[in-house]
Design an enzyme around this catalytic site. Sequence first.
Site, PDB file in Angstrom:
ATOM      1  N   SER A   1       0.826  -1.204   0.000  1.00  0.00           N
ATOM      2  CA  SER A   1       0.000   0.000   0.000  1.00  0.00           C
ATOM      3  C   SER A   1       0.863   1.258   0.000  1.00  0.00           C
ATOM      4  O   SER A   1       0.348   2.365  -0.010  1.00  0.00           O
ATOM      5  CB  SER A   1      -0.943   0.008   1.212  1.00  0.00           C
ATOM      6  OG  SER A   1      -0.211  -0.123   2.407  1.00  0.00           O
TER       7      SER A   1
ATOM      8  N   ASN B   1      -2.555  -2.263  13.211  1.00  0.00           N
ATOM      9  CA  ASN B   1      -4.008  -2.065  13.146  1.00  0.00           C
ATOM     10  C   ASN B   1      -4.455  -0.798  13.865  1.00  0.00           C
ATOM     11  O   ASN B   1      -5.273  -0.039  13.358  1.00  0.00           O
ATOM     12  CB  ASN B   1      -4.736  -3.292  13.715  1.00  0.00           C
ATOM     13  CG  ASN B   1      -4.452  -4.536  12.894  1.00  0.00           C
ATOM     14  OD1 ASN B   1      -3.817  -4.446  11.841  1.00  0.00           O
ATOM     15  ND2 ASN B   1      -4.908  -5.677  13.366  1.00  0.00           N
TER      16      ASN B   1
ATOM     17  N   THR C   1     -38.508  27.365 -11.346  1.00  0.00           N
ATOM     18  CA  THR C   1     -38.837  26.016 -10.882  1.00  0.00           C
ATOM     19  C   THR C   1     -39.106  25.233 -12.163  1.00  0.00           C
ATOM     20  O   THR C   1     -39.583  25.822 -13.150  1.00  0.00           O
ATOM     21  CB  THR C   1     -40.086  25.974  -9.976  1.00  0.00           C
ATOM     22  OG1 THR C   1     -41.216  26.415 -10.725  1.00  0.00           O
ATOM     23  CG2 THR C   1     -39.933  26.851  -8.741  1.00  0.00           C
ATOM     24  N   HIS C   2     -38.763  23.966 -12.143  1.00  0.00           N
ATOM     25  CA  HIS C   2     -38.882  23.131 -13.357  1.00  0.00           C
ATOM     26  C   HIS C   2     -38.104  23.747 -14.527  1.00  0.00           C
ATOM     27  O   HIS C   2     -38.440  23.514 -15.684  1.00  0.00           O
ATOM     28  CB  HIS C   2     -40.343  22.922 -13.776  1.00  0.00           C
ATOM     29  CG  HIS C   2     -41.248  22.519 -12.653  1.00  0.00           C
ATOM     30  ND1 HIS C   2     -41.560  21.213 -12.372  1.00  0.00           N
ATOM     31  CD2 HIS C   2     -41.882  23.260 -11.713  1.00  0.00           C
ATOM     32  CE1 HIS C   2     -42.372  21.161 -11.319  1.00  0.00           C
ATOM     33  NE2 HIS C   2     -42.573  22.388 -10.896  1.00  0.00           N
TER      34      HIS C   2
ATOM     35  N   SER D   1     -12.545  25.218 -28.331  1.00  0.00           N
ATOM     36  CA  SER D   1     -12.781  23.964 -29.032  1.00  0.00           C
ATOM     37  C   SER D   1     -11.672  23.798 -30.065  1.00  0.00           C
ATOM     38  O   SER D   1     -11.212  24.777 -30.647  1.00  0.00           O
ATOM     39  CB  SER D   1     -14.150  24.005 -29.716  1.00  0.00           C
ATOM     40  OG  SER D   1     -14.158  23.143 -30.830  1.00  0.00           O
TER      41      SER D   1
ATOM     42  N   LYS E   1     -15.961  28.851 -30.028  1.00  0.00           N
ATOM     43  CA  LYS E   1     -16.370  28.258 -28.748  1.00  0.00           C
ATOM     44  C   LYS E   1     -15.573  28.774 -27.557  1.00  0.00           C
ATOM     45  O   LYS E   1     -14.383  28.994 -27.638  1.00  0.00           O
ATOM     46  CB  LYS E   1     -16.233  26.732 -28.808  1.00  0.00           C
ATOM     47  CG  LYS E   1     -17.269  26.039 -29.643  1.00  0.00           C
ATOM     48  CD  LYS E   1     -18.695  26.263 -29.180  1.00  0.00           C
ATOM     49  CE  LYS E   1     -19.044  25.454 -27.953  1.00  0.00           C
ATOM     50  NZ  LYS E   1     -19.075  24.010 -28.232  1.00  0.00           N
TER      51      LYS E   1
ATOM     52  N   ASN F   1     -15.804  27.361 -23.685  1.00  0.00           N
ATOM     53  CA  ASN F   1     -16.540  26.366 -22.901  1.00  0.00           C
ATOM     54  C   ASN F   1     -16.282  26.491 -21.398  1.00  0.00           C
ATOM     55  O   ASN F   1     -15.148  26.717 -20.977  1.00  0.00           O
ATOM     56  CB  ASN F   1     -16.147  24.958 -23.371  1.00  0.00           C
ATOM     57  CG  ASN F   1     -16.486  24.729 -24.835  1.00  0.00           C
ATOM     58  OD1 ASN F   1     -17.499  25.232 -25.316  1.00  0.00           O
ATOM     59  ND2 ASN F   1     -15.625  24.011 -25.529  1.00  0.00           N
TER      60      ASN F   1
ATOM     61  N   GLU G   1     -17.991  22.271 -15.798  1.00  0.00           N
ATOM     62  CA  GLU G   1     -18.383  20.939 -16.289  1.00  0.00           C
ATOM     63  C   GLU G   1     -17.609  19.829 -15.583  1.00  0.00           C
ATOM     64  O   GLU G   1     -18.169  18.790 -15.213  1.00  0.00           O
ATOM     65  CB  GLU G   1     -18.155  20.847 -17.799  1.00  0.00           C
ATOM     66  CG  GLU G   1     -19.152  21.663 -18.596  1.00  0.00           C
ATOM     67  CD  GLU G   1     -18.797  21.663 -20.077  1.00  0.00           C
ATOM     68  OE1 GLU G   1     -19.444  20.930 -20.820  1.00  0.00           O
ATOM     69  OE2 GLU G   1     -17.863  22.380 -20.471  1.00  0.00           O
TER      70      GLU G   1
ATOM     71  N   TYR H   1     -10.071  -6.072  12.418  1.00  0.00           N
ATOM     72  CA  TYR H   1      -9.341  -5.601  11.245  1.00  0.00           C
ATOM     73  C   TYR H   1      -9.311  -6.695  10.192  1.00  0.00           C
ATOM     74  O   TYR H   1      -9.090  -7.875  10.492  1.00  0.00           O
ATOM     75  CB  TYR H   1      -7.892  -5.202  11.608  1.00  0.00           C
ATOM     76  CG  TYR H   1      -7.106  -4.771  10.372  1.00  0.00           C
ATOM     77  CD1 TYR H   1      -7.170  -3.461   9.923  1.00  0.00           C
ATOM     78  CD2 TYR H   1      -6.354  -5.696   9.647  1.00  0.00           C
ATOM     79  CE1 TYR H   1      -6.495  -3.077   8.772  1.00  0.00           C
ATOM     80  CE2 TYR H   1      -5.674  -5.305   8.500  1.00  0.00           C
ATOM     81  CZ  TYR H   1      -5.745  -4.001   8.062  1.00  0.00           C
ATOM     82  OH  TYR H   1      -5.087  -3.627   6.932  1.00  0.00           O
TER      83      TYR H   1
ATOM     84  N   GLN I   1      -7.545  -1.881   3.917  1.00  0.00           N
ATOM     85  CA  GLN I   1      -6.490  -1.112   3.261  1.00  0.00           C
ATOM     86  C   GLN I   1      -7.043  -0.353   2.042  1.00  0.00           C
ATOM     87  O   GLN I   1      -6.483   0.650   1.622  1.00  0.00           O
ATOM     88  CB  GLN I   1      -5.377  -2.070   2.835  1.00  0.00           C
ATOM     89  CG  GLN I   1      -4.203  -1.429   2.160  1.00  0.00           C
ATOM     90  CD  GLN I   1      -3.040  -2.402   2.032  1.00  0.00           C
ATOM     91  OE1 GLN I   1      -2.439  -2.801   3.016  1.00  0.00           O
ATOM     92  NE2 GLN I   1      -2.730  -2.797   0.818  1.00  0.00           N
TER      93      GLN I   1
ATOM     94  N   LYS J   1      -8.164   3.782   1.768  1.00  0.00           N
ATOM     95  CA  LYS J   1      -7.360   5.001   1.632  1.00  0.00           C
ATOM     96  C   LYS J   1      -7.468   5.686   0.281  1.00  0.00           C
ATOM     97  O   LYS J   1      -7.615   6.914   0.202  1.00  0.00           O
ATOM     98  CB  LYS J   1      -5.906   4.695   1.957  1.00  0.00           C
ATOM     99  CG  LYS J   1      -5.670   4.609   3.448  1.00  0.00           C
ATOM    100  CD  LYS J   1      -4.351   3.995   3.751  1.00  0.00           C
ATOM    101  CE  LYS J   1      -4.432   2.955   4.832  1.00  0.00           C
ATOM    102  NZ  LYS J   1      -5.472   1.954   4.740  1.00  0.00           N
TER     103      LYS J   1
HETATM  104  N1  ARG Z   1      -1.360  -1.133   5.209  1.00  0.00           N
HETATM  105  C1  ARG Z   1      -2.330  -1.625   6.144  1.00  0.00           C
HETATM  106  C2  ARG Z   1      -3.668  -0.909   5.919  1.00  0.00           C
HETATM  107  O1  ARG Z   1      -3.661   0.060   5.294  1.00  0.00           O
HETATM  108  C3  ARG Z   1      -1.877  -1.384   7.525  1.00  0.00           C
HETATM  109  C4  ARG Z   1      -2.414  -2.356   8.537  1.00  0.00           C
HETATM  110  C5  ARG Z   1      -1.898  -3.709   8.251  1.00  0.00           C
HETATM  111  N2  ARG Z   1      -2.228  -4.613   9.293  1.00  0.00           N
HETATM  112  C6  ARG Z   1      -2.131  -5.926   9.119  1.00  0.00           C
HETATM  113  N3  ARG Z   1      -2.417  -6.663  10.104  1.00  0.00           N
HETATM  114  N4  ARG Z   1      -1.767  -6.433   7.987  1.00  0.00           N
HETATM  115  O2  ARG Z   1      -4.692  -1.350   6.371  1.00  0.00           O
END
Ligand code: ARG
Length: 484
Positions: A44, A130, A175-176, A303, A309, A311, A316, A343, A348, A351
Site C-alpha cells: 500500500s 491495526n 422552478t422546473h 474547441s 467556442k 466552454n 463541467e 481488522y 487497506q 485510503k
Molecule cells: N497497510 C495496512 C492498511 O492500510 C496497515 C495495517 C496492516 N495490518 C495488518 N495486520 N496487515 O490497512
Amino acid sequence: MKKTARSKSAAKPSAKAAAPSAVTSRSGRFTHGPAADVAAFSESISFDWRLWRHDIRGSIAHATMLCTIGVLTKAERDAIASGLEQIGSEIEAGKFQWKPELEDVHMNIEAELTQRVPAGAKLHTARSRNDQVALDVRLWTRDELRSLEGELGSLQRALVALGERAGDTLIPGYTHLQRGQPVYFAHHCLAYVEMFDRDRQRLGDCYKRVNVCPLGSGALAGTTLPINRELVALQLGFVDEAGRPQVTQNSMDGVSDRDFVVEFCADAALAAVHLSRLAEDVILWATSEFNFIKIADAYTTGSSLMPQKKNPDVAELTRGKSGRVIGNLVSLLTLLKGLPMTYNRDMQEDKERLFDTADTVRTCVRLMAAMLDNTNVKAANCNAAAADPQLLATDLADYLVRKGMPFRQAHHVIGAVVALAEKAGKPLDQVTLEEFRSTSDQFGPDVADVFDLKKAMQRRNLVGAPGTAEVKKQIARWKKLLGN
Ligand code: ARG
C-alpha cells in the site's frame, strides 16, 4: 498541501518487491518472503506514503508515552524522536527511499528508523499496525476536514462577492427550469452560501467523531503492558472542548471502525452534489440562451474545431467529478458491509477512496471559487429576462387576496388573465383594465401598480425572501460571518 505535492513527485514509491529487511510483518514462523506478485498485490506504500507526517507524529507521541512508563529511557525516546524527525525531513525533501517490499508507510518508516536508531526496535511495543493505521487515518482526516472547511469558506466568500458585484441585478427565479418569480441575482448566490454553510457544519460535526484516539487498541485486544492512552491522546490533540482526552472505548471497535472515513466521504459527497448544482447553474448562465454571466478566459477552454467556442470546462468538470466522489462513498460502504470483526486487510482499500474524495472535492471547491471571482454578471441581460411581466402573475393573485378574495379563486382568475393575454398575443402588463375586469370585478386601476418591479421587490420583505432590504441584510450578515 505544497509539501506533499513536492514529495509526491520526488519520491512517489512504485510497487516492485525486493528482499525483506530486518523490520517486517513476517515473524520467525515464515521461511520465505511473499511471492513477488503477492507483494505487489498487497503493498500500500504506493498510496499510503501520504500518511507519513501523521505516522511520524503518532510514533513520537507513542515513544514519549513509552518513556513515561519506563519502556524507553529518556535518551532512547529522544533518539527515536530525532531519528523520526530526520526521516520526516528527508521525505519532505523527496530524498527518502521508499521500499515496496516493506508494504506500507508504517513499516517503511519504522524499518528505516531501526537501522539508524537501535532503540527503534522498541517503538512497536504495545502497538499494532491495526491501531497505528487507524490513528494515522484519523489524524490525516482531521487535517483534511479543517482544510476543506476552510476552502468552503473561501467559496462562500466568492459567492457573496459575486452577489454583491451584481448589486440590484434581477433574474427570473426558476422552478422546473421555467421562469417563476423575480429574484435578485445575489439571492440566488446566497442560496449556495447557505448550502455550503451546512456542508461546513457537517464537517465540523464529523470532526468530533474523527477526533478520538484509537492507539492502545493494539491488534484488537489492547495490551497487557501498562500504557497511558490518555497521554498519547493529549499529545496528539485528541481532546474535547474542555481539553479532556478522547480515546476509543472498545479495542475491537477501535481497530475496525472506519465510520469516520465514511462520514467524511458522505459529507464531502453532499458538498460535491452542491458543487455540481452550482456548476450546472453556471453552465446554463454562460449559454447564449441565458447569457447572464461572462466567465473570464482563464477559466474557460476553446474547441479544437469550432473557433467561436468558449466552454465552461471548470464547471463541467466539477459537475463530472462529483460522480466519482459519490462513487467513492458507495465503494467504502460496500467495502465495509461484509467485514467480520475486527481488522481485515480489505480495509487497506479505504485510503485511495478517502484520498481521492479529499483531493477531488478540495480542488473543485478551490477552482469554483477562483472561477466565480473571475466571473462578471451581465446585468442588462439579467434584468431584461427578469422584466418578463409573467413573473409577476403570483403578485397579481396576491393583489386579489388583498382585496379579500380567497387565494384558490385568485389563482384561477389570474390563470384566466394569463390565458386572455396569451390569446391576444400581448404581455401581461399590456392587459387593459377592462380586460382585467372581465375576469373579476375586484380589479381596480391600482392593478397597474403590481407591474412596478421595483415595488414588487420591496414588498418581499420577510426573512429569507428576495426583498430589496432583506437581500441587503443577508449580504451584510454573511460578510460579517465570513469576514469578506
Ligand atoms: N497497510 C495496512 C492498511 O492500510 C496497515 C495495517 C496492516 N495490518 C495488518 N495486520 N496487515 O490497512
